[in-house]
Design a protein around this motif. Structure first.
Motif, PDB file in Angstrom:
ATOM      1  N   ARG A   1       9.596   1.237  -1.205  1.00 55.11           N
ATOM      2  CA  ARG A   1       8.754   1.505  -0.042  1.00 55.11           C
ATOM      3  C   ARG A   1       7.536   0.586  -0.094  1.00 55.11           C
ATOM      4  O   ARG A   1       7.334  -0.150  -1.061  1.00 55.11           O
ATOM      5  CB  ARG A   1       8.325   2.970  -0.052  1.00 55.11           C
ATOM      6  CG  ARG A   1       9.503   3.899   0.174  1.00 55.11           C
ATOM      7  CD  ARG A   1       9.053   5.351   0.148  1.00 55.11           C
ATOM      8  NE  ARG A   1      10.127   6.256   0.495  1.00 55.11           N
ATOM      9  CZ  ARG A   1      11.075   6.686  -0.324  1.00 55.11           C
ATOM     10  NH1 ARG A   1      11.086   6.273  -1.559  1.00 55.11           N
ATOM     11  NH2 ARG A   1      12.000   7.519   0.091  1.00 55.11           N
ATOM     12  N   SER A   2       6.721   0.647   0.923  1.00 55.07           N
ATOM     13  CA  SER A   2       5.516  -0.190   0.978  1.00 55.07           C
ATOM     14  C   SER A   2       4.654   0.008  -0.262  1.00 55.07           C
ATOM     15  O   SER A   2       4.099  -0.946  -0.813  1.00 55.07           O
ATOM     16  CB  SER A   2       4.699   0.134   2.229  1.00 55.07           C
ATOM     17  OG  SER A   2       5.454  -0.129   3.375  1.00 55.07           O
ATOM     18  N   TYR A   3       4.524   1.263  -0.711  1.00 52.82           N
ATOM     19  CA  TYR A   3       3.750   1.561  -1.913  1.00 52.82           C
ATOM     20  C   TYR A   3       4.260   0.761  -3.101  1.00 52.82           C
ATOM     21  O   TYR A   3       3.487   0.127  -3.838  1.00 52.82           O
ATOM     22  CB  TYR A   3       3.814   3.065  -2.216  1.00 52.82           C
ATOM     23  CG  TYR A   3       3.302   3.424  -3.592  1.00 52.82           C
ATOM     24  CD1 TYR A   3       1.941   3.598  -3.812  1.00 52.82           C
ATOM     25  CD2 TYR A   3       4.178   3.564  -4.671  1.00 52.82           C
ATOM     26  CE1 TYR A   3       1.468   3.911  -5.074  1.00 52.82           C
ATOM     27  CE2 TYR A   3       3.706   3.878  -5.922  1.00 52.82           C
ATOM     28  CZ  TYR A   3       2.356   4.047  -6.123  1.00 52.82           C
ATOM     29  OH  TYR A   3       1.890   4.346  -7.381  1.00 52.82           O
TER      30      TYR A   3
ATOM     31  N   SER B   1       2.960  -6.189  -6.261  1.00 57.10           N
ATOM     32  CA  SER B   1       2.157  -7.366  -5.946  1.00 57.10           C
ATOM     33  C   SER B   1       0.804  -7.315  -6.640  1.00 57.10           C
ATOM     34  O   SER B   1       0.346  -8.310  -7.208  1.00 57.10           O
ATOM     35  CB  SER B   1       1.958  -7.457  -4.437  1.00 57.10           C
ATOM     36  OG  SER B   1       1.068  -8.498  -4.116  1.00 57.10           O
ATOM     37  N   MET B   2       0.163  -6.154  -6.618  1.00 58.26           N
ATOM     38  CA  MET B   2      -1.152  -6.036  -7.248  1.00 58.26           C
ATOM     39  C   MET B   2      -1.067  -6.184  -8.759  1.00 58.26           C
ATOM     40  O   MET B   2      -1.965  -6.753  -9.383  1.00 58.26           O
ATOM     41  CB  MET B   2      -1.800  -4.715  -6.844  1.00 58.26           C
ATOM     42  CG  MET B   2      -2.114  -4.724  -5.357  1.00 58.26           C
ATOM     43  SD  MET B   2      -3.140  -3.445  -4.707  1.00 58.26           S
ATOM     44  CE  MET B   2      -4.456  -3.286  -5.805  1.00 58.26           C
TER      45      MET B   2
ATOM     46  N   SER C   1       1.209  -8.061 -10.311  1.00 55.35           N
ATOM     47  CA  SER C   1       1.479  -9.471 -10.595  1.00 55.35           C
ATOM     48  C   SER C   1       0.226 -10.325 -10.422  1.00 55.35           C
ATOM     49  O   SER C   1       0.078 -11.351 -11.075  1.00 55.35           O
ATOM     50  CB  SER C   1       2.610  -9.991  -9.710  1.00 55.35           C
ATOM     51  OG  SER C   1       2.193 -10.066  -8.367  1.00 55.35           O
ATOM     52  N   ARG C   2      -0.690  -9.888  -9.564  1.00 55.94           N
ATOM     53  CA  ARG C   2      -1.961 -10.595  -9.371  1.00 55.94           C
ATOM     54  C   ARG C   2      -3.043 -10.105 -10.330  1.00 55.94           C
ATOM     55  O   ARG C   2      -4.190 -10.510 -10.243  1.00 55.94           O
ATOM     56  CB  ARG C   2      -2.446 -10.407  -7.937  1.00 55.94           C
ATOM     57  CG  ARG C   2      -1.546 -11.046  -6.930  1.00 55.94           C
ATOM     58  CD  ARG C   2      -2.040 -10.772  -5.542  1.00 55.94           C
ATOM     59  NE  ARG C   2      -1.081 -11.297  -4.592  1.00 55.94           N
ATOM     60  CZ  ARG C   2      -1.282 -11.319  -3.305  1.00 55.94           C
ATOM     61  NH1 ARG C   2      -2.407 -10.841  -2.808  1.00 55.94           N
ATOM     62  NH2 ARG C   2      -0.365 -11.799  -2.513  1.00 55.94           N
ATOM     63  N   ARG C   3      -2.663  -9.196 -11.196  1.00 58.32           N
ATOM     64  CA  ARG C   3      -3.552  -8.628 -12.209  1.00 58.32           C
ATOM     65  C   ARG C   3      -4.754  -7.900 -11.600  1.00 58.32           C
ATOM     66  O   ARG C   3      -5.822  -7.863 -12.185  1.00 58.32           O
ATOM     67  CB  ARG C   3      -3.978  -9.680 -13.209  1.00 58.32           C
ATOM     68  CG  ARG C   3      -2.797 -10.239 -13.957  1.00 58.32           C
ATOM     69  CD  ARG C   3      -3.220 -11.232 -14.986  1.00 58.32           C
ATOM     70  NE  ARG C   3      -2.038 -11.905 -15.480  1.00 58.32           N
ATOM     71  CZ  ARG C   3      -1.556 -11.740 -16.695  1.00 58.32           C
ATOM     72  NH1 ARG C   3      -2.155 -10.962 -17.541  1.00 58.32           N
ATOM     73  NH2 ARG C   3      -0.483 -12.379 -17.074  1.00 58.32           N
ATOM     74  N   ARG C   4      -4.528  -7.328 -10.430  1.00 55.66           N
ATOM     75  CA  ARG C   4      -5.557  -6.493  -9.814  1.00 55.66           C
ATOM     76  C   ARG C   4      -5.522  -5.095 -10.435  1.00 55.66           C
ATOM     77  O   ARG C   4      -6.487  -4.366 -10.385  1.00 55.66           O
ATOM     78  CB  ARG C   4      -5.335  -6.398  -8.301  1.00 55.66           C
ATOM     79  CG  ARG C   4      -5.357  -7.716  -7.568  1.00 55.66           C
ATOM     80  CD  ARG C   4      -6.741  -8.274  -7.455  1.00 55.66           C
ATOM     81  NE  ARG C   4      -7.602  -7.357  -6.761  1.00 55.66           N
ATOM     82  CZ  ARG C   4      -8.310  -7.641  -5.704  1.00 55.66           C
ATOM     83  NH1 ARG C   4      -8.247  -8.846  -5.198  1.00 55.66           N
ATOM     84  NH2 ARG C   4      -9.083  -6.745  -5.156  1.00 55.66           N
ATOM     85  N   ILE C   5      -4.366  -4.730 -10.998  1.00 53.60           N
ATOM     86  CA  ILE C   5      -4.182  -3.483 -11.735  1.00 53.60           C
ATOM     87  C   ILE C   5      -3.706  -3.881 -13.115  1.00 53.60           C
ATOM     88  O   ILE C   5      -2.721  -4.581 -13.263  1.00 53.60           O
ATOM     89  CB  ILE C   5      -3.145  -2.570 -11.041  1.00 53.60           C
ATOM     90  CG1 ILE C   5      -3.649  -2.158  -9.671  1.00 53.60           C
ATOM     91  CG2 ILE C   5      -2.863  -1.353 -11.903  1.00 53.60           C
ATOM     92  CD1 ILE C   5      -2.652  -1.356  -8.879  1.00 53.60           C
ATOM     93  N   ARG C   6      -4.391  -3.417 -14.143  1.00 55.72           N
ATOM     94  CA  ARG C   6      -4.095  -3.887 -15.494  1.00 55.72           C
ATOM     95  C   ARG C   6      -3.339  -2.893 -16.354  1.00 55.72           C
ATOM     96  O   ARG C   6      -2.956  -3.226 -17.449  1.00 55.72           O
ATOM     97  CB  ARG C   6      -5.389  -4.280 -16.180  1.00 55.72           C
ATOM     98  CG  ARG C   6      -6.048  -5.432 -15.482  1.00 55.72           C
ATOM     99  CD  ARG C   6      -7.382  -5.742 -16.095  1.00 55.72           C
ATOM    100  NE  ARG C   6      -8.086  -6.675 -15.234  1.00 55.72           N
ATOM    101  CZ  ARG C   6      -8.451  -7.870 -15.615  1.00 55.72           C
ATOM    102  NH1 ARG C   6      -8.245  -8.281 -16.833  1.00 55.72           N
ATOM    103  NH2 ARG C   6      -9.088  -8.660 -14.778  1.00 55.72           N
ATOM    104  N   LYS C   7      -3.150  -1.695 -15.876  1.00 54.37           N
ATOM    105  CA  LYS C   7      -2.451  -0.720 -16.703  1.00 54.37           C
ATOM    106  C   LYS C   7      -0.979  -1.103 -16.810  1.00 54.37           C
ATOM    107  O   LYS C   7      -0.265  -1.148 -15.818  1.00 54.37           O
ATOM    108  CB  LYS C   7      -2.590   0.688 -16.123  1.00 54.37           C
ATOM    109  CG  LYS C   7      -3.997   1.223 -16.224  1.00 54.37           C
ATOM    110  CD  LYS C   7      -4.059   2.653 -15.770  1.00 54.37           C
ATOM    111  CE  LYS C   7      -5.471   3.188 -15.920  1.00 54.37           C
ATOM    112  NZ  LYS C   7      -5.568   4.572 -15.498  1.00 54.37           N
TER     113      LYS C   7
ATOM    114  N   ARG D   1       8.233   0.664  -9.180  1.00 49.52           N
ATOM    115  CA  ARG D   1       9.504   0.933  -8.494  1.00 49.52           C
ATOM    116  C   ARG D   1       9.824   2.417  -8.605  1.00 49.52           C
ATOM    117  O   ARG D   1       9.348   3.092  -9.519  1.00 49.52           O
ATOM    118  CB  ARG D   1      10.623   0.104  -9.087  1.00 49.52           C
ATOM    119  CG  ARG D   1      10.859   0.379 -10.536  1.00 49.52           C
ATOM    120  CD  ARG D   1      11.951  -0.494 -11.097  1.00 49.52           C
ATOM    121  NE  ARG D   1      11.818  -0.445 -12.544  1.00 49.52           N
ATOM    122  CZ  ARG D   1      12.336  -1.286 -13.360  1.00 49.52           C
ATOM    123  NH1 ARG D   1      13.053  -2.264 -12.911  1.00 49.52           N
ATOM    124  NH2 ARG D   1      12.169  -1.175 -14.652  1.00 49.52           N
ATOM    125  N   PRO D   2      10.604   2.916  -7.679  1.00 55.89           N
ATOM    126  CA  PRO D   2      10.972   4.339  -7.722  1.00 55.89           C
ATOM    127  C   PRO D   2      11.827   4.659  -8.948  1.00 55.89           C
ATOM    128  O   PRO D   2      12.478   3.784  -9.517  1.00 55.89           O
ATOM    129  CB  PRO D   2      11.784   4.541  -6.449  1.00 55.89           C
ATOM    130  CG  PRO D   2      11.532   3.348  -5.609  1.00 55.89           C
ATOM    131  CD  PRO D   2      11.148   2.242  -6.524  1.00 55.89           C
TER     132      PRO D   2
END
Length: 89
Positions: free
Chosen positions: A31-33, A39-40, A42-48, A54-55
């Motif tokens: 889904r969009s989520y 994407s976030m 892979s751009r290292r906007r989220i580091r956890k 994925r579901p």
């Protein structure tokens, strides 16, 4: 079929129960989520690192409760143990 002791819930019992489980991939359920989270990350906007982008295949419904006697003749009932229906969540 597995023994109640093998379930890892802390009960000692030689009784056996039917344990149905879910497995499989859920790529078709993206889904969009999921796409945005991937994407976030892979751009290292989220580091956890433990976040999954994925579901997951999980139980949507469970079989009836399971009752058994333990090794000390005590009666127990466990709910939400065996999967009745699976889906991507």
């Amino acid at each position: 079929e597995v023994s109640v002791s093998d379930l890892g819930l802390g009960y000692e019992s030689d009784e056996t129960v039917l344990f149905r489980y879910c497995s499989g991939t859920c790529e078709a359920a993206l889904r969009s989520y999921d796409l945005s989270l991937k994407s976030m990350r892979s751009r290292r906007r989220i580091r956890k690192e433990k976040i999954r982008a994925r579901p997951c295949c999980r139980p949507l419904a469970y079989d009836d409760d399971v009752s058994f006697l333990d090794a000390y003749n005590r009666y127990y009932t466990v709910n939400q143990l065996s999967a009745k229906e699976c889906g991507c969540v």
